[in-house]
Design an enzyme around this catalytic site. Sequence first.
Site, PDB file in Angstrom:
ATOM      1  N   ASN A   1       2.147   6.308   4.187  1.00 57.17           N
ATOM      2  CA  ASN A   1       1.471   6.630   2.924  1.00 57.17           C
ATOM      3  C   ASN A   1       2.443   6.389   1.780  1.00 57.17           C
ATOM      4  OD1 ASN A   1       0.439   7.823   0.622  1.00 57.17           O
ATOM      5  ND2 ASN A   1       0.068   9.832   1.531  1.00 57.17           N
TER       6      ASN A   1
ATOM      7  N   LYS B   1       5.437   8.854   2.670  1.00 57.96           N
ATOM      8  CA  LYS B   1       5.265   9.830   3.753  1.00 57.96           C
ATOM      9  C   LYS B   1       4.908   9.081   5.028  1.00 57.96           C
ATOM     10  CE  LYS B   1       3.594  13.234   0.461  1.00 57.96           C
ATOM     11  NZ  LYS B   1       2.704  12.727  -0.587  1.00 57.96           N
TER      12      LYS B   1
ATOM     13  N   ARG C   1      -1.636   3.311   4.010  1.00 66.78           N
ATOM     14  CA  ARG C   1      -2.507   3.732   2.911  1.00 66.78           C
ATOM     15  C   ARG C   1      -2.278   2.718   1.783  1.00 66.78           C
ATOM     16  NH1 ARG C   1      -0.799   7.242  -2.142  1.00 66.78           N
ATOM     17  NH2 ARG C   1      -2.818   7.424  -3.132  1.00 66.78           N
TER      18      ARG C   1
ATOM     19  N   ASP D   1      -7.673   3.644  -0.436  1.00 64.64           N
ATOM     20  CA  ASP D   1      -8.085   4.815  -1.211  1.00 64.64           C
ATOM     21  C   ASP D   1      -9.434   4.574  -1.885  1.00 64.64           C
ATOM     22  OD1 ASP D   1      -6.098   6.654  -0.876  1.00 64.64           O
ATOM     23  OD2 ASP D   1      -5.296   6.512  -2.906  1.00 64.64           O
TER      24      ASP D   1
ATOM     25  N   HIS E   1      -7.389  16.239  -6.438  1.00 66.36           N
ATOM     26  CA  HIS E   1      -6.157  15.793  -5.796  1.00 66.36           C
ATOM     27  C   HIS E   1      -5.080  15.869  -6.863  1.00 66.36           C
ATOM     28  CE1 HIS E   1      -3.635  13.230  -3.099  1.00 66.36           C
ATOM     29  NE2 HIS E   1      -3.028  13.051  -4.268  1.00 66.36           N
TER      30      HIS E   1
ATOM     31  N   GLY F   1      -1.296  15.567  -7.458  1.00 68.48           N
ATOM     32  CA  GLY F   1       0.055  15.211  -7.010  1.00 68.48           C
ATOM     33  C   GLY F   1       0.723  14.506  -8.164  1.00 68.48           C
ATOM     34  N   SER F   2       1.481  13.483  -7.846  1.00 67.82           N
ATOM     35  CA  SER F   2       2.085  12.686  -8.915  1.00 67.82           C
ATOM     36  C   SER F   2       0.970  11.940  -9.663  1.00 67.82           C
ATOM     37  CB  SER F   2       3.076  11.730  -8.279  1.00 67.82           C
ATOM     38  OG  SER F   2       3.570  10.856  -9.211  1.00 67.82           O
ATOM     39  N   GLY F   3       0.005  11.445  -8.926  1.00 70.03           N
ATOM     40  CA  GLY F   3      -1.238  10.944  -9.514  1.00 70.03           C
ATOM     41  C   GLY F   3      -2.280  12.044  -9.334  1.00 70.03           C
TER      42      GLY F   3
END
Length: 331
Positions: free
Chosen positions: A43, A50, A141, A199, A259, A261-263
């Site tokens: 990912n 990750k 991903r 995605d 979601h 996160g960073s995005g």
Amino acid sequence: MLNCYGNRCLNYTQYQNPTFSTKTCMPTMTSQKGPPSCILAVNAGSSSLKLQLFSVGRSDTIASDLVPKLLLKSAVSNLASPPAKFTFQNFEKHGHSIESQDLKDIQSVVGAFEFFLKFLRKDRSGVRESQVDEITHICHRVVHGGEVGERGPLVMDSRTLKLLEEVISLAPLHNGPADLIMKAALKSFPKATNVAFFDSSFHNSLPDFIRVYPIDQKVAKARKLRKYGFHGLSYHWILKNVAGFLGKDENETSIIALHLGSGASMCAIKNGKSFDTTMGLTPLEGLPGGSRSGTIDPSLIFHYSSRPADSDKVSSVELSHAESILNLSSV
Ligand SMILES: Nc1ncnc2c1ncn2[C@@H]1O[C@H](COP(=O)(O)OP(=O)(O)O)[C@@H](O)[C@H]1O
Ligand SMILES: CC(=O)OP(=O)(O)O
Ligand SMILES: [Mg+2]
């Protein structure tokens, strides 16, 4: 499929070619070469990489079912705020202790992937050489699938890599590094099957009135300018878990998921399908992220990069032309 957002795998259906169900975006994987032995899930995000490695065995209850077992989990995080941090946890090693170190020289997800591959083969990783050699499938991903990724996952080879290169400019922060990682994986594991999971595929159910931007439709169609939406693998994972928790079928589950996160994005999931989402043609639209503005007035960019008040600059002409495109041509 294996999902790298959580530390558990979601489901693993037999790998057929791969075909996939447009309903759930989950692939069914068949291999001409037989069932998978070890699967590496990758990912690549905007601030981290990750990874998880699974071995695949037969189920005790239904012999035809293949069950993945998590062998290790690793990440390189803080890539957007160095120093990057490397973590590695081998679940087969006594104590499952987490190895952790700062990586001062690693600044990109591609560098992080190469570091991980080297570490994997070190004695310290506790991973047997034979396990690394048994990696038969690598699942990547990939944020933007464009039109080629609309229907679901794709096996990567020189032809599909070329098709995906066309959408790098629509998600340069994500697809550029993912492209390099897939090329590195094809080189390091020439016998493995590399599969890209997008995605954007989860959002192929967006209704037309959401998907279409109110701009000149001739230009929009010719240049494929429309809402795609992202974080779909994460949304599917959330949907599956919420449905499981509520004891409902996915197609009876309607939620608003975030979601963060960073995005960052939001998604309205109606009866198990993406109905609307905040990200658009690119992952820039919508909520602000760790290193992006999110939605701003579309004219701002021209005012930001030009000074319309400076009469000696031609840019004011360009500016009014640009604004007329946004205003008049949108009708
Ligand atoms: N528990 C947490 N509390 C606050 N912020 C967090 C937490 N976990 C992650 N983050 C934020 O999320 C970012 C990582 O986002 P993530 O989506 O996992 O990575 P990527 O964008 O690389 O995919 C971190 O940089 C941090 O800002
Ligand atoms: C699509 C996107 O923004 O991904 P990430 O959160 O990994 O940056
Ligand atoms: Mg992410």
